[in-house]
Design a protein around this motif. Sequence first.
Motif, PDB file in Angstrom:
ATOM      1  N   TYR A 176      -6.414   6.815  -1.423  1.00 14.87           N
ATOM      2  CA  TYR A 176      -7.176   7.607  -2.400  1.00 14.87           C
ATOM      3  C   TYR A 176      -7.160   6.989  -3.797  1.00 14.87           C
ATOM      4  O   TYR A 176      -8.105   7.162  -4.564  1.00 14.87           O
ATOM      5  N   GLU A 177      -6.093   6.261  -4.104  1.00 14.64           N
ATOM      6  CA  GLU A 177      -5.976   5.629  -5.414  1.00 14.64           C
ATOM      7  C   GLU A 177      -6.502   4.192  -5.413  1.00 14.64           C
ATOM      8  O   GLU A 177      -6.372   3.476  -6.402  1.00 14.64           O
ATOM      9  N   GLY A 178      -7.071   3.753  -4.289  1.00 19.77           N
ATOM     10  CA  GLY A 178      -7.684   2.427  -4.233  1.00 19.77           C
ATOM     11  C   GLY A 178      -6.715   1.273  -4.083  1.00 19.77           C
ATOM     12  O   GLY A 178      -7.081   0.112  -4.310  1.00 19.77           O
ATOM     13  N   ARG A 179      -5.482   1.567  -3.675  1.00 21.35           N
ATOM     14  CA  ARG A 179      -4.503   0.484  -3.491  1.00 21.35           C
ATOM     15  C   ARG A 179      -4.709  -0.264  -2.173  1.00 21.35           C
ATOM     16  O   ARG A 179      -4.382  -1.450  -2.071  1.00 21.35           O
ATOM     17  N   ILE A 180      -5.199   0.453  -1.153  1.00 21.13           N
ATOM     18  CA  ILE A 180      -5.450  -0.120   0.165  1.00 21.13           C
ATOM     19  C   ILE A 180      -6.823   0.365   0.624  1.00 21.13           C
ATOM     20  O   ILE A 180      -7.128   1.554   0.528  1.00 21.13           O
ATOM     21  N   SER A 181      -7.630  -0.541   1.127  1.00 18.98           N
ATOM     22  CA  SER A 181      -8.965  -0.147   1.591  1.00 18.98           C
ATOM     23  C   SER A 181      -8.912   0.355   3.025  1.00 18.98           C
ATOM     24  O   SER A 181      -7.970   0.054   3.775  1.00 18.98           O
ATOM     25  N   LEU A 182      -9.938   1.097   3.417  1.00 15.93           N
ATOM     26  CA  LEU A 182     -10.021   1.565   4.796  1.00 15.93           C
ATOM     27  C   LEU A 182     -10.117   0.383   5.756  1.00 15.93           C
ATOM     28  O   LEU A 182      -9.570   0.420   6.859  1.00 15.93           O
ATOM     29  N   GLU A 183     -10.803  -0.666   5.333  1.00 17.89           N
ATOM     30  CA  GLU A 183     -10.943  -1.855   6.177  1.00 17.89           C
ATOM     31  C   GLU A 183      -9.579  -2.513   6.412  1.00 17.89           C
ATOM     32  O   GLU A 183      -9.268  -2.953   7.531  1.00 17.89           O
ATOM     33  N   GLU A 184      -8.759  -2.575   5.373  1.00 16.71           N
ATOM     34  CA  GLU A 184      -7.429  -3.150   5.516  1.00 16.71           C
ATOM     35  C   GLU A 184      -6.561  -2.288   6.425  1.00 16.71           C
ATOM     36  O   GLU A 184      -5.798  -2.802   7.264  1.00 16.71           O
ATOM     37  N   MET A 185      -6.676  -0.985   6.254  1.00 11.56           N
ATOM     38  CA  MET A 185      -5.917  -0.076   7.116  1.00 11.56           C
ATOM     39  C   MET A 185      -6.331  -0.202   8.561  1.00 11.56           C
ATOM     40  O   MET A 185      -5.507  -0.285   9.474  1.00 11.56           O
ATOM     41  N   ALA A 186      -7.643  -0.236   8.787  1.00 14.53           N
ATOM     42  CA  ALA A 186      -8.170  -0.251  10.162  1.00 14.53           C
ATOM     43  C   ALA A 186      -7.829  -1.538  10.894  1.00 14.53           C
ATOM     44  O   ALA A 186      -7.747  -1.555  12.126  1.00 14.53           O
ATOM     45  N   ALA A 187      -7.604  -2.616  10.165  1.00 12.47           N
ATOM     46  CA  ALA A 187      -7.318  -3.916  10.793  1.00 12.47           C
ATOM     47  C   ALA A 187      -6.053  -3.864  11.640  1.00 12.47           C
ATOM     48  O   ALA A 187      -5.915  -4.609  12.623  1.00 12.47           O
TER      49      ALA A 187
END
Length: 238
Positions: A224-235
């Motif tokens: 939510y604070e933009g530290r990690i993107s959804l794309e990075e998480m999903a990888a």
Amino acid sequence: MQTIPAIDLLNGQAVRLHKGSYEEVTVYDKSPVNQAKKFKEAGFDHIHVVDLNGAKEGRFVNLPHIKEIISELGISVQTGGGIRTFEDVEMLLEAGLSKVICSYMAIKNEKDWLKALDLYPQNMILGMDLKDGKIAYSGWLETAEESIESFLSRMIDNGLQEVLCTDISKDGTLSGPNFDLYQDLHHNFTDIRLIASGGVSSMEDLNKLNDANIEAVVIGKAYYEGRISLEEMAAFNK
């Protein structure tokens, strides 16, 4: 390692608390369905939803919003907050929840918790929220006297398969997870699937948890604070 994006619901809105304080609330999205849709579009088919009203009030309050997420998006949801009885568990499973997270019930209504664990072992998650080295419950406002080791051992003997562990002192702080805690639990309790939660702030944190063979992690504020993107998480889920 499975990454699980989180939505905390308070008064029907997607929020985050700071260190579990209901006095320190940040609203990130007024529509939880809209937020969940972003997760689905990024490739997530399972999310973590907490009913903060329910955790504090002792009754499940935000179920209509969760049912809307499930019916509109068709994704799997694990949820907790305000679950006090076996009947609550049955109600949530019948409403379409895939997994039910119990903290208060496991401590204060062990008879019903063990019944649910016996009948629905693959659907039950122990929500082990830790505060000053003790298991906290009731919206993190109370703590149990039994030690973590004793309680977990008893629960495993009764069929527990999955634990969601949150270090409250880390939750919502972006200060990094309690790696020592998770590594100790993973090492000492090899029969359970461990979900880490609290403090994740960067890809470095996720890589470190992954290297420690932690099975899953819930991610909230860092996204939510933009530290990690959804794309990075999903990888991590591929």
